[in-house]
Design a protein around this motif. Structure first.
Motif, PDB file in Angstrom:
ATOM      1  N   THR A 196      13.013 -12.265  -3.628  1.00 23.10           N
ATOM      2  CA  THR A 196      13.065 -11.062  -2.673  1.00 23.10           C
ATOM      3  C   THR A 196      11.882 -10.211  -2.751  1.00 23.10           C
ATOM      4  O   THR A 196      11.389  -9.964  -3.798  1.00 23.10           O
ATOM      5  CB  THR A 196      14.440 -10.317  -3.083  1.00 23.10           C
ATOM      6  OG1 THR A 196      14.267  -9.645  -4.135  1.00 23.10           O
ATOM      7  CG2 THR A 196      15.867 -10.936  -2.866  1.00 23.10           C
ATOM      8  N   VAL A 197      11.595  -9.785  -1.454  1.00 17.35           N
ATOM      9  CA  VAL A 197      10.376  -8.680  -1.200  1.00 17.35           C
ATOM     10  C   VAL A 197      11.011  -7.481  -1.817  1.00 17.35           C
ATOM     11  O   VAL A 197      11.910  -6.942  -1.336  1.00 17.35           O
ATOM     12  CB  VAL A 197      10.013  -8.983   0.291  1.00 17.35           C
ATOM     13  CG1 VAL A 197       8.965  -7.891   0.228  1.00 17.35           C
ATOM     14  CG2 VAL A 197       9.514 -10.204   0.463  1.00 17.35           C
ATOM     15  N   LYS A 198      10.004  -6.983  -2.847  1.00 15.04           N
ATOM     16  CA  LYS A 198      10.328  -5.725  -3.361  1.00 15.04           C
ATOM     17  C   LYS A 198       9.531  -4.699  -2.507  1.00 15.04           C
ATOM     18  O   LYS A 198       9.801  -3.559  -2.224  1.00 15.04           O
ATOM     19  CB  LYS A 198       9.855  -5.779  -4.802  1.00 15.04           C
ATOM     20  CG  LYS A 198      10.100  -4.424  -5.580  1.00 15.04           C
ATOM     21  CD  LYS A 198      10.000  -4.384  -7.018  1.00 15.04           C
ATOM     22  CE  LYS A 198      10.560  -3.252  -7.803  1.00 15.04           C
ATOM     23  NZ  LYS A 198       9.504  -2.059  -7.741  1.00 15.04           N
ATOM     24  N   TRP A 199       8.355  -5.033  -2.351  1.00 14.86           N
ATOM     25  CA  TRP A 199       7.361  -4.194  -1.237  1.00 14.86           C
ATOM     26  C   TRP A 199       6.170  -4.953  -0.785  1.00 14.86           C
ATOM     27  O   TRP A 199       5.916  -5.827  -1.263  1.00 14.86           O
ATOM     28  CB  TRP A 199       6.797  -2.701  -2.125  1.00 14.86           C
ATOM     29  CG  TRP A 199       6.274  -3.066  -3.437  1.00 14.86           C
ATOM     30  CD1 TRP A 199       6.693  -3.222  -4.522  1.00 14.86           C
ATOM     31  CD2 TRP A 199       4.904  -3.254  -3.356  1.00 14.86           C
ATOM     32  NE1 TRP A 199       5.868  -3.591  -5.450  1.00 14.86           N
ATOM     33  CE2 TRP A 199       4.601  -3.086  -4.726  1.00 14.86           C
ATOM     34  CE3 TRP A 199       3.821  -2.850  -2.514  1.00 14.86           C
ATOM     35  CZ2 TRP A 199       3.212  -3.345  -5.397  1.00 14.86           C
ATOM     36  CZ3 TRP A 199       2.537  -2.832  -3.123  1.00 14.86           C
ATOM     37  CH2 TRP A 199       2.216  -3.135  -4.329  1.00 14.86           C
ATOM     38  N   ALA A 200       5.717  -4.448   0.106  1.00  9.37           N
ATOM     39  CA  ALA A 200       4.528  -5.042   0.883  1.00  9.37           C
ATOM     40  C   ALA A 200       3.772  -4.070   1.396  1.00  9.37           C
ATOM     41  O   ALA A 200       4.021  -3.089   1.655  1.00  9.37           O
ATOM     42  CB  ALA A 200       4.948  -5.842   1.780  1.00  9.37           C
ATOM     43  N   GLN A 201       2.324  -4.333   1.737  1.00 10.10           N
ATOM     44  CA  GLN A 201       1.282  -3.707   2.011  1.00 10.10           C
ATOM     45  C   GLN A 201       0.177  -4.403   3.102  1.00 10.10           C
ATOM     46  O   GLN A 201      -0.374  -5.317   2.588  1.00 10.10           O
ATOM     47  CB  GLN A 201       0.437  -2.871   0.789  1.00 10.10           C
ATOM     48  CG  GLN A 201      -0.543  -1.800   1.637  1.00 10.10           C
ATOM     49  CD  GLN A 201      -0.083  -0.604   2.264  1.00 10.10           C
ATOM     50  OE1 GLN A 201       0.973   0.155   1.453  1.00 10.10           O
ATOM     51  NE2 GLN A 201      -0.263  -0.519   3.430  1.00 10.10           N
ATOM     52  N   LEU A 202       0.190  -3.963   4.042  1.00 10.67           N
ATOM     53  CA  LEU A 202      -0.905  -4.367   4.891  1.00 10.67           C
ATOM     54  C   LEU A 202      -2.253  -3.595   5.072  1.00 10.67           C
ATOM     55  O   LEU A 202      -2.045  -2.451   5.065  1.00 10.67           O
ATOM     56  CB  LEU A 202      -0.365  -4.444   6.544  1.00 10.67           C
ATOM     57  CG  LEU A 202      -1.196  -5.210   7.467  1.00 10.67           C
ATOM     58  CD1 LEU A 202      -1.290  -6.607   7.311  1.00 10.67           C
ATOM     59  CD2 LEU A 202      -0.638  -4.997   9.026  1.00 10.67           C
ATOM     60  N   GLY A 203      -3.422  -4.363   4.760  1.00  8.35           N
ATOM     61  CA  GLY A 203      -4.505  -3.504   4.771  1.00  8.35           C
ATOM     62  C   GLY A 203      -5.539  -4.073   5.668  1.00  8.35           C
ATOM     63  O   GLY A 203      -5.519  -5.516   6.206  1.00  8.35           O
ATOM     64  N   PHE A 204      -6.338  -3.215   6.311  1.00  7.99           N
ATOM     65  CA  PHE A 204      -7.338  -3.482   7.277  1.00  7.99           C
ATOM     66  C   PHE A 204      -8.845  -2.854   6.787  1.00  7.99           C
ATOM     67  O   PHE A 204      -8.799  -1.892   6.111  1.00  7.99           O
ATOM     68  CB  PHE A 204      -7.167  -3.044   8.584  1.00  7.99           C
ATOM     69  CG  PHE A 204      -7.108  -1.448   8.604  1.00  7.99           C
ATOM     70  CD1 PHE A 204      -8.265  -0.936   9.118  1.00  7.99           C
ATOM     71  CD2 PHE A 204      -6.050  -0.808   8.293  1.00  7.99           C
ATOM     72  CE1 PHE A 204      -8.366   0.628   9.262  1.00  7.99           C
ATOM     73  CE2 PHE A 204      -6.214   0.679   8.537  1.00  7.99           C
ATOM     74  CZ  PHE A 204      -7.262   1.217   8.873  1.00  7.99           C
ATOM     75  N   GLY A 205      -9.933  -3.396   7.245  1.00 10.29           N
ATOM     76  CA  GLY A 205     -11.027  -3.020   6.937  1.00 10.29           C
ATOM     77  C   GLY A 205     -11.447  -2.827   5.454  1.00 10.29           C
ATOM     78  O   GLY A 205     -10.822  -1.789   4.759  1.00 10.29           O
ATOM     79  N   ARG A 206     -11.895  -3.910   4.883  1.00  6.96           N
ATOM     80  CA  ARG A 206     -12.266  -3.887   3.445  1.00  6.96           C
ATOM     81  C   ARG A 206     -13.051  -2.528   3.084  1.00  6.96           C
ATOM     82  O   ARG A 206     -13.742  -2.064   3.697  1.00  6.96           O
ATOM     83  CB  ARG A 206     -13.146  -5.184   3.082  1.00  6.96           C
ATOM     84  CG  ARG A 206     -14.570  -5.304   3.937  1.00  6.96           C
ATOM     85  CD  ARG A 206     -15.074  -6.389   3.607  1.00  6.96           C
ATOM     86  NE  ARG A 206     -16.400  -6.478   4.054  1.00  6.96           N
ATOM     87  CZ  ARG A 206     -17.854  -5.963   3.750  1.00  6.96           C
ATOM     88  NH1 ARG A 206     -17.809  -5.260   2.775  1.00  6.96           N
ATOM     89  NH2 ARG A 206     -18.769  -6.307   4.624  1.00  6.96           N
TER      90      ARG A 206
END
Length: 429
Positions: free
Chosen positions: A213-223
């Motif tokens: 199950t997904v506990k948390w997630a993070q989308l990132g842009f621009g290294r």
């Protein structure tokens, strides 16, 4: 960094691209003029993706180390932390095997499984969600890691838990939200196209339905870092160049010392991933003068040069003074406190990304830096530096540390029959 070995890695390969798959299937034939424009946009380069053929868009999947660590950093990232829902060792092992096969195919620009989406029977549930069909591989890398909690009593892995794989300590000033921290497993998907990155993690999560199950997630842009000398230094949301002194994959000796584990265990050739979600208090920061901001960083805002110098790559003048006014680089400047000399030579390979998650109840941006670092020793190369920063860094006035996680990323795969975690399961018998 002079004197370091800077041999560059080849990131070539000749897989069949998703575009080639669609062309072979004849999709787009018979479109009118307006439709042809749409098809060209769909099949052509995405924003942030360099133009070129499929060969330049792939990163080798097999190798001594997992891709997505020293790989030249991509522009987008989707990070997912998961908890394992099954207590079956066999099911967990088989899932890791399945994930490896799927990720290998996706990194080559293929569907996660043959005919997994557009070719599936109309009365069958697709194994591939399909949103990346027609897109180039975009230098996709998928990196997997194991959290400390995976080594409890469920799977018989406790005896194989690395000594340094422990939850990161509480640092001064931390405001950790447990809902976005830790996890049994992690998937780091990086690409130059956000849809390709999200698709990869989404499909692997779907394959684990009922098991994870997904506990948390993070989308990132621009290294917010460069991991190769071929890349320029990016800027973070504070408007400053970030990661000037970061380790680069060409610095072979330093990478071997500070990134790769060398202990003869199943982790030999792997690395530890340390993640921290750092909320930037941008409204406060934006009210500071440029001089005040530069003194927080210890670098100029335009060039990124050390204060008192002209060029970004000039050595930091740590021992120079403003007459009787104090050191040229302020004692509590971020660049001074994060430097190797200030931390007994500790170094890390950073792979952070910007994020924006909307606004809070006050209308302030929920934005900042999703900080990821790969290290050979969390104790020596990460915890020591973070402890120093947490107590003394002037930047702490403008940031809030909201999440914390550490994962052990196993070594790379020797051939197409190898799979993530194989060494762990074979040793933990």
């Amino acid at each position: 960094m002079s004197g370091d070995n800077k041999d560059r890695k080849n990131t070539g390969g000749r897989p069949l691209s998703r575009r080639g798959f669609l062309a072979g299937a004849g999709i787009g034939a018979g479109l009118g003029a307006a439709g042809a424009v749409g098809a060209d946009r769909f099949l052509g380069p995405r924003d942030g993706e360099p133009a070129g053929d499929g060969d330049s868009q792939t990163v080798p999947f097999n190798g001594e180390h997992q891709s997505g660590i020293t790989t030249a950093q991509q522009e987008r990232m989707y990070f997912v932390a998961l908890d394992v829902a099954t207590d079956s060792r066999d099911e967990l092992r088989d899932l890791l095997r399945t994930w490896t096969v799927m990720a290998r195919r996706m990194s080559q620009g293929l569907e996660a499984e043959p005919d997994g989406s557009v070719g599936v029977d109309r009365n069958a549930v697709a194994t591939d969600t399909g949103e990346a069909v027609g897109l180039r591989p975009a230098r996709l890398t998928v990196t997997v890691g194991f959290g400390p909690s995976l080594f409890d009593d469920r799977f018989g892995l406790a005896a194989a838990r690395p000594e340094e794989l422990e939850d990161l300590p509480h640092f001064a000033g931390d405001q950790i939200n447990e809902e976005i921290s830790r996890g049994d497993l992690c998937i780091q998907a990086c690409a130059d196209d956000p849809q390709v990155a999200v698709h990869a993690a989404r499909v692997l999560t779907k394959a684990g339905s009922g098991l994870v199950t997904v506990k948390w997630a993070q989308l990132g842009f621009g290294r917010t870092a460069s991991t190769s000398i071929t890349q320029g230094t990016p800027r973070n949301l504070f408007g400053f160049k970030d990661g000037t002194a970061n380790l680069k994959n060409e610095y072979t000796n330093l990478i071997n010392e500070h990134v790769w584990v060398h202990d003869g265990s199943w982790m030999d050739g792997g690395s530890y991933l340390c993640a921290r979600r750092i909320r930037m208090l941008l409204e406060n920061w934006d009210r500071q003068t440029r001089r005040e901001q530069e003194e927080v960083f210890g670098r100029t805002k335009d060039e990124g040069a050390p204060i008192g110098r002209e060029h970004e790559e000039d050595p930091m003048p740590f021992n120079e003074w403003h007459g009787t006014d104090g050191p040229l680089i302020p004692a509590h400047a971020h660049s001074r406190l994060a430097s190797a000399p200030a931390n007994d030579g500790a170094r890390m390979l950073r792979r952070g990304y910007n994020f924006v998650g909307g606004v809070d109840e006050y209308g302030h941006l929920d934005a900042g830096l999703f900080f990821i670092a790969f290290v050979a020793s969390p104790r020596d190369d990460f915890i020591a530096v973070q402890s120093n920063l947490s107590h003394h860094d002037n930047m702490n006035e403008f940031v809030r540390y909201e999440s914390s996680a550490i994962f052990a990323c196993p070594p790379g795969l020797v051939d197409d029959d190898d799979w993530w975690g194989r060494g762990l399961f074979e040793r933990a018998t």
